[in-house]
Design a protein around this motif. Structure first.
Motif, mmCIF file in Angstrom:
data_model
loop_
_atom_site.group_PDB
_atom_site.id
_atom_site.type_symbol
_atom_site.label_atom_id
_atom_site.label_comp_id
_atom_site.label_asym_id
_atom_site.label_seq_id
_atom_site.Cartn_x
_atom_site.Cartn_y
_atom_site.Cartn_z
ATOM 1 N N TYR A 199 0.997 -1.043 -0.113
ATOM 2 C CA TYR A 199 -0.087 0.058 0.050
ATOM 3 C C TYR A 199 0.802 1.210 0.012
ATOM 4 N N PRO A 200 0.305 2.349 -0.326
ATOM 5 C CA PRO A 200 1.115 3.598 -0.456
ATOM 6 C C PRO A 200 1.403 4.235 0.619
ATOM 7 N N ILE A 201 2.782 4.703 0.922
ATOM 8 C CA ILE A 201 3.177 5.498 2.135
ATOM 9 C C ILE A 201 1.915 6.706 2.212
ATOM 10 N N GLY A 202 1.587 6.892 3.756
ATOM 11 C CA GLY A 202 0.485 8.022 3.714
ATOM 12 C C GLY A 202 -0.938 7.548 3.517
ATOM 13 N N ALA A 203 -1.137 6.025 3.027
ATOM 14 C CA ALA A 203 -2.412 5.866 2.558
ATOM 15 C C ALA A 203 -3.241 5.329 4.044
ATOM 16 N N LYS A 204 -2.175 4.853 4.691
ATOM 17 C CA LYS A 204 -2.678 4.646 6.298
ATOM 18 C C LYS A 204 -2.217 5.622 6.982
ATOM 19 N N ARG A 205 -2.882 5.953 8.328
ATOM 20 C CA ARG A 205 -2.103 6.911 9.204
ATOM 21 C C ARG A 205 -1.055 6.856 9.459
ATOM 22 N N ILE A 206 -0.036 8.109 8.938
ATOM 23 C CA ILE A 206 1.385 7.737 9.457
ATOM 24 C C ILE A 206 1.674 7.516 10.740
ATOM 25 N N VAL A 207 2.784 6.894 10.979
ATOM 26 C CA VAL A 207 3.048 6.877 12.364
ATOM 27 C C VAL A 207 4.338 7.117 12.574
ATOM 28 N N THR A 208 4.557 7.921 13.855
ATOM 29 C CA THR A 208 5.971 8.315 14.234
ATOM 30 C C THR A 208 6.292 7.738 15.356
ATOM 31 N N ASP A 209 7.483 7.380 15.441
ATOM 32 C CA ASP A 209 8.113 6.579 16.439
ATOM 33 C C ASP A 209 9.385 6.883 17.177
ATOM 34 N N THR A 210 9.740 6.418 18.199
ATOM 35 C CA THR A 210 11.053 6.743 19.006
ATOM 36 C C THR A 210 11.751 5.269 19.113
ATOM 37 N N ASN A 211 12.638 4.916 18.242
ATOM 38 C CA ASN A 211 13.442 3.500 18.438
ATOM 39 C C ASN A 211 12.356 2.553 18.370
ATOM 40 N N PHE A 212 11.388 2.426 17.634
ATOM 41 C CA PHE A 212 10.586 1.275 17.303
ATOM 42 C C PHE A 212 11.196 0.078 16.540
ATOM 43 N N LEU A 213 11.838 0.348 15.246
ATOM 44 C CA LEU A 213 12.553 -0.473 14.417
ATOM 45 C C LEU A 213 13.685 -1.225 15.345
ATOM 46 N N SER A 214 14.585 -0.167 15.782
ATOM 47 C CA SER A 214 15.689 -0.799 16.637
ATOM 48 C C SER A 214 15.391 -1.738 17.702
ATOM 49 N N THR A 215 14.194 -1.650 18.200
ATOM 50 C CA THR A 215 13.518 -2.608 19.358
ATOM 51 C C THR A 215 13.726 -3.945 18.726
ATOM 52 N N PHE A 216 13.569 -4.290 17.629
ATOM 53 C CA PHE A 216 13.716 -5.543 17.171
ATOM 54 C C PHE A 216 14.912 -5.913 16.979
ATOM 55 N N ASN A 217 16.139 -5.342 17.191
ATOM 56 C CA ASN A 217 17.371 -5.821 17.391
ATOM 57 C C ASN A 217 17.623 -6.502 18.656
ATOM 58 N N ARG A 218 16.923 -6.259 19.649
ATOM 59 C CA ARG A 218 16.997 -6.616 20.979
ATOM 60 C C ARG A 218 16.946 -8.209 21.077
ATOM 61 N N GLU A 219 17.731 -9.181 21.787
ATOM 62 C CA GLU A 219 17.477 -10.417 21.695
ATOM 63 C C GLU A 219 16.314 -11.035 22.406
ATOM 64 N N HIS A 220 15.532 -10.226 23.337
ATOM 65 C CA HIS A 220 14.490 -10.708 23.928
ATOM 66 C C HIS A 220 13.096 -10.295 23.167
#
Length: 530
Positions: free
Chosen positions: A314-335
């Motif tokens: 789907y296009p960027i912006g077609a759903k509500r844009i989400v702003t985050d703080t460290n969301f993606l990098s959280t998935f680098n954590r082992e747990h």
């Protein structure tokens, strides 16, 4: 009899009660919570903050309201916004006009007035009702089989316990990666022993780049407060910041990437406006989306996990844009790990956890970050009954129908603040609230006691067509989203937001009032007409 009843104690309810009282009208407000704040009272989950910059997310109708108030951050947290709501309520002296810990459960139009009943069994009558119950306030949890059997703690971001929740040492599941999920996941990961995120559709998340506000920013904002308010009124998004007219497809490299890099470093949801054509031109939008996908790949260490977190359908912006703080990098954590429920769907909530097609995982806490019955839910959960006893739920059985997103045919004197088919969630909500409240209170003052106003039925269909047309000029229709009610099972698909811009909408509403409300059926008492 009360002149007007206001349902809801958020920013809309506070301003509505103040505006009514300022015109010498009697007003009674009702709020389910024990204080003002609305969505910012209920959404107390860790990480909750606004995605509109603080200096725009404040009242603009009277500069005196903000005198003495100073925002601390670029994007304010829930506690700070709640403090501001309380500050404003005290400055405007409206607390005494609210009954807190009180829920309106039904409202019936009888002859020339509304009769409302509360959960305490009390009955109130009023000439007019202003439904300021919020666009994103009716929490929604999909009917997962077995959810009632789960022996651990079940939570929803929109009803987070006031005292907080200790997640240390806990095994936690979060279902959903919308705005609230994206905000709370990094905070939960920092506390718990194990976190599993259940994702259906990956989100385009943009770095908020939150920071403390600089003193010179605050000084400049105070000095130019009047100009900023006027800029908000003239803006299609209700923001004081300007917008570029530069087009991505007309911008050659390396200038194109340089501008995108600068916007990414600045952060915030205005990244989408770096180039004006990205909101309507599919090729330009795909270029912008491709840039964000590259950023995801650069941030998430595991390529397979990065791919699962990457939106592609789907296009960027077609759903509500989400702003985050460290969301993606959280998935680098082992747990922390991720379950893609499109590949491994949830089959059942069990006594001890969640069972998917691939097996069961056990948890101490399940957080349902599954969103809200947006734009209509807060209205249909009250048993509104209009002319001839017809309920609002019946009127909207095939989808929400309004005129200008302000009122529904057959429901005289019921005004909906930032309701369905208005700009609402597509723009700065405070700016939208002020415009709607001003229009409703002006209509009440124009008509007076004993009068009634409701839309002409045929104009609901005409307005619905305009709303659909406005959406067709954008890329919103290219995604399955709550902008069209598609996040709730069984909810009719109909466009629930007006995408034509707040400034255009403001002018349309103003013309309607200036011309004597030609799109409405207006009835005045005989003595008032003579």
């Amino acid at each position: 009899m009360i002149d007007a009843i206001v349902i809801g104690g958020g920013f809309a309810g506070i301003y509505a009660v103040h505006s009514l009282k300022a015109r010498g009208l009697s007003a009674q407000g009702f709020e389910t919570g024990d204080d003002v704040g609305g969505t910012w009272y209920w959404n107390r989950y860790p990480g909750a903050r606004c995605d509109v910059e603080s200096l725009d997310y404040q009242y603009g109708f009277d500069a005196q309201v903000n005198e003495g108030w100073e925002w601390s951050e670029r994007y304010a947290t829930q506690p700070e916004i709640l403090r501001y709501a309380r500050w404003a309520a005290d400055k405007l002296d409206v607390r005494g006009s609210f009954k807190f810990n009180t829920t309106v459960v039904s409202a019936e139009f009888v002859e020339d007035h509304w009769r409302l009943a509360t959960d305490a069994g009390e009955v109130f009558t009023a000439g007019y009702v202003i439904a300021a119950s919020g666009s994103i306030s009716a929490a929604s949890v999909p009917p997962f089989e077995g959810a009632e059997k789960f022996q651990g703690l079940s939570l929803h971001p929109g009803r987070w316990p006031a005292g907080g929740v200790d997640l240390s040492g806990k095994r936690v599941a979060v279902i959903g990666v919308g705005s609230s999920g994206v905000q709370l996941i990094p905070e939960v990961a920092a506390q718990c022993a194990q976190l599993t995120v259940y994702q259906r559709t990956p989100a385009y998340t943009l770095p908020a780049r939150n920071r403390p506000l600089y003193e010179d920013e605050l000084i400049r904002a105070r000095a130019t407060a009047a100009q900023l308010v006027e800029a908000r009124k003239e803006s299609q998004a209700g923001m004081s910041s300007g917008y570029t007219t530069q087009k991505l497809m007309e911008t050659a490299e390396p200038e194109r990437t340089r501008r995108l890099d600068d916007a990414w470093k600045l952060g915030g949801n205005l990244f989408l406006t770096t180039f004006i054509d990205a909101t309507y031109d599919e090729q330009a939008n795909e270029e912008l989306a491709g840039y964000v996908r590259q950023r995801i790949a650069q941030t998430v260490a595991d390529p397979q996990l990065a791919e699962k977190l990457t939106p592609r359908d789907y296009p960027i912006g077609a759903k509500r844009i989400v702003t985050d703080t460290n969301f993606l990098s959280t998935f680098n954590r082992e747990h922390v790990d991720l379950v893609d429920v499109r590949q491994d769907p949830i089959e059942q909530i069990t006594e001890h956890g969640i069972r998917t097609r691939d097996g069961e995982r056990e948890y101490d806490v399940i957080i349902y970050a599954t969103g809200y019955d947006n734009l209509t839910g807060a209205l249909t959960r009250v048993d509104y009954r209009g002319v001839d006893g017809r309920s609002l739920r019946e009127h909207w059985a095939d989808g929400a129908r309004t005129y200008l997103g302000l009122m529904a045919a057959g429901f005289p004197n019921l005004f909906m603040i930032t309701g369905p088919q208005s700009p609402s969630v597509l723009v700065n909500m405070i700016a939208a609230i002020e415009q709607h409240v001003d229009w409703a209170v002006q209509a009440i003052a124009d008509l007076g006691a004993g009068a009634s106003i409701e839309p002409r039925g045929e104009l609901e269909d005409e307005w619905a067509a305009e709303v659909e047309t406005a959406l067709s000029y954008t890329l919103y229709a290219k995604a399955k989203s709550w902008y069209r009610g598609q996040n709730i099972e069984g909810k009719p698909t109909r466009t629930l937001v007006y995408a034509g811009g707040l400034a255009n909408y403001r002018q349309r509403c103003a013309e309607e009032a200036a011309q004597g409300y030609p799109g409405f059926i207006v009835r005045v008492p005989q003595h008032a007409a003579e």
